[in-house]
Design an enzyme around this catalytic site. Structure first.
Site, PDB file in Angstrom:
ATOM      1  N   GLU A   1     -52.149   8.207   4.275  1.00 53.56           N
ATOM      2  CA  GLU A   1     -51.176   8.904   5.153  1.00 53.56           C
ATOM      3  C   GLU A   1     -49.426   7.944   4.246  1.00 53.56           C
ATOM      4  OE1 GLU A   1     -50.424   8.638   9.573  1.00 53.56           O
ATOM      5  OE2 GLU A   1     -52.172   7.454   8.936  1.00 53.56           O
TER       6      GLU A   1
ATOM      7  N   LYS B   1     -48.573  16.338  10.729  1.00 56.37           N
ATOM      8  CA  LYS B   1     -50.231  16.006  11.237  1.00 56.37           C
ATOM      9  C   LYS B   1     -49.983  16.527  13.043  1.00 56.37           C
ATOM     10  CE  LYS B   1     -51.686  11.046  12.594  1.00 56.37           C
ATOM     11  NZ  LYS B   1     -51.161   9.866  12.657  1.00 56.37           N
TER      12      LYS B   1
ATOM     13  N   CYS C   1     -55.238  10.900   9.733  1.00 57.78           N
ATOM     14  CA  CYS C   1     -55.776  10.316  10.597  1.00 57.78           C
ATOM     15  C   CYS C   1     -55.577  10.507  11.854  1.00 57.78           C
ATOM     16  CB  CYS C   1     -54.673   8.863  10.560  1.00 57.78           C
ATOM     17  SG  CYS C   1     -55.150   7.174  11.136  1.00 57.78           S
TER      18      CYS C   1
END
Length: 593
Positions: free
Chosen positions: A44, A127, A163
């Site tokens: 990330e 994300k 994540c």
């Protein structure tokens, strides 16, 4: 079933070093290519480092990230690596920052992943789940994505996630099942906490079951201010089988062949570059891309990354503290560190961590004896220096203290604190003169109850054991010595430093127990109150006496102003002071009996 050779690059980026991080990607992609990889994954925010915090609000920084991504794609092609698909995290934006007056609803900075191929960015993903707890403030910085990006490569449908998408049920992983992907890529900047590795594998297994797909989980390593990232990258099959797992706290290339269902067996999809209009879990919509021409499947034996088992708690914490200190020193370009060596357990453990992190040639230990310093403490400090090989010096403080006392009328605690502050002045003078970073050595138990002197023993630029309870400090010391003995090395910490009662030695016969409960009693109360957010009633119900609870909570509550001024230090617990636990200094709330 198609086989894809995956390369998970568990690497150590630096925040703000966009060009250096890009070079890291190029070098590790070359290594992956040499290993026959067909898909390469980086963590990330790899290009910018993570977390970038308020750098997100600088449009120049966002522009630099986006430009570097395009340049990286071209550079990989120029390196002869253009056919190899590479997934890399970066900072993107499709609108002004949310804090600006011209902000637009649903647009702004994005925590993003990109797939690079043949010199171009062929797919991107924003994300979806943004964490806003503990050390995370992503709702402050980013706008959540509303699309699930699915890339078909090598005959397999691959979904991109980042994540926190893994840590919450529903969302991208539920959507991935709906569109029938064979592989979910999850790139991470997941900070270390003790025992988090025990949570991570079951979590990945749950998401694999939810998605009905194999999950490739890659995490960064390295220190970033208080945070440290331990890696622990892994691949888990759809049925929950752990296929491969990387070691913790080291850069590592994890290469593994994975059998995956062919895309047409999972229902197929519309033509390349066409967006599916069907709404999926959490309101997500799917964006589909196709990557043609990936490297052919390697011949010969299958690549197996192996499975590294997690280490014991003490070994894990020690590695985290060593890596956190090393990266803080090296990334901030300090040549060396200096600390006061009292002969006690805290300074001994910090010195051993520093030597492990930097080598003895970059560690200066200074004995700062006063008239109250015992002979055994002086001997223990010298013994530790001999065991570790660090640069050892002796700077007696009594003449300087006497000069103060000749000009000021002080007594009691004021004289005790004066000694600590003289020591701080000497350490800071050495820092200014020779360029060392001063390490402070107060443990979490002392910080919790305010058992420290402002501008004295609390002085310093970094505290390696800031988030380590006193009882754990002793465990770490015993583990480190046992590990040295196991390896046939000299144990770094004198046994007498471990065994003797702790004392600040600021007055005759002084012991910590004169002021504080025994640490075996104190630490469980502190852990419940600070890490567990228990109130007075909860602590008493846990078995602690009301009188002891009231005493400890009073000390904790009145010491907030000291903690606010303390040096940063590596986070290893679920609730570290500073980043995790944020309370007002001016605060009249008390857990009354």
């Amino acid at each position: 079933m198609p086989t894809l050779r995956l390369a998970l690059c568990q690497v150590n980026p630096s925040v703000g070093d966009i060009s250096g991080n890009a070079e890291h990607v190029r070098a590790w992609t070359r290594r992956a290519a040499d290993a026959g990889a067909q898909l390469v994954l980086f963590p990330e925010m790899m290009l910018t480092g993570y977390p970038v915090e308020d750098l997100v609000f600088r449009r120049s920084f966002v522009a630099a990230s986006k430009a570097a991504l395009d340049r990286l794609a071209a550079d990989l092609a120029a390196d002869g690596l253009g056919e190899l698909p590479v997934v890399v995290g970066y900072l993107d934006a499709d609108g002004p920052p949310q804090v600006s007056g011209d902000a637009e609803p649903g647009r702004g900075a994005r925590n993003a992943a990109a797939l690079l191929h043949r010199g171009k960015v062929v797919a991107s993903y924003f994300k979806h789940h943004l964490p806003n707890y503990g050390v995370f403030d992503e709702d402050r910085y980013f706008v959540p994505g509303g699309m699930l990006t699915v890339v078909r490569l090598g005959g397999v449908d691959v979904a991109l996630t980042i994540c926190e998408d893994l840590w919450q049920a529903g969302g991208p992983f539920a959507a991935a099942r709906q569109v029938g992907v064979g592989l979910v890529v999850n790139i991470n900047g997941s900070p270390y906490e003790l025992n988090k590795d025990d949570i991570r594998l079951p979590l990945v297994r749950r998401r694999a079951a939810e998605a009905g797909a194999t999950i490739a989980y890659v995490n960064m390593i390295g220190g970033q201010d208080e945070l440290v990232f331990e890696g622990d990258s892994m691949i888990v099959a759809a049925d929950g089988t752990l296929l491969t797992r990387a070691p913790q706290f080291v850069e590592h290339l994890l290469v593994h062949d994975v059998q995956l269902p062919e895309a047409t067996e999972r229902g197929g999809h519309a033509a390349a570059d066409e967006t599916d209009g069907v709404e999926l879990a959490d309101g997500l919509r799917v964006v589909r891309r196709t990557v043609d021409g990936i490297p052919p499947a390697p011949t010969g034996p299958a690549a197996a990354g192996g499975i590294i088992e997690p280490v014991a708690d003490e070994a894990e914490v020690w590695q985290a503290l060593v890596l956190g200190l090393r990266d803080y020193v090296d990334k901030n370009r300090f040549p060396s560190v200096v600390l006061g060596l009292s002969g006690g357990i805290d300074s001994a453990v910090v010195a051993a961590i520093a030597v492990d992190a930097l080598g003895p040639d970059r560690v200066v230990g200074v004995s700062l004896p006063s008239q109250h310093s015992s002979e055994h403490s002086r001997e223990d400090a010298a013994d530790l220096a001999k065991r570790t090989g660090l640069d050892y010096r002796i700077e007696p403080i009594q003449p300087m203290v006497d000069t103060f006392l000749a000009n000021m009328s002080l007594s009691g605690v004021a004289v005790e604190n004066l000694q600590a502050r003289v020591r701080g002045v000497i350490l800071m003078a050495l820092s200014n003169q020779e360029g060392h970073l001063v390490l402070t050595t107060g443990n979490k138990s002392e910080l919790a109850v305010g058992y420290s002197t402002l501008y004295g023993d609390s002085v310093g630029g970094f505290n390696p054991i800031k988030d380590v309870w006193k009882t754990l400090v002793w465990r770490l010391a015993k583990w480190r010595n046992a590990e040295a003995a196991r390896l046939g090395e000299t144990p770094p910490i004198p046994e007498s430093s471990i065994g003797k009662p702790p004392s600040a030695e600021l007055s005759p016969g002084q012991l910590d127990s004169d002021t504080l409960p025994d640490y075996d009693v104190l630490d469980p109360i502190l852990i419940g109150y600070i890490d567990g957010d228990l109130g007075r009633e909860g602590l008493v119900a846990s078995g602690h006496t009301p009188e002891m609870v009231d005493k400890v909570l009073r000390m904790v509550d009145t010491a907030e102003y000291k903690r606010r001024q303390s040096a940063p230090g590596t986070k290893i617990s679920m609730k570290a002071f500073g980043r995790d636990r944020r309370l007002p200094i001016t605060n009249r709330w008390r857990e009354h009996g």
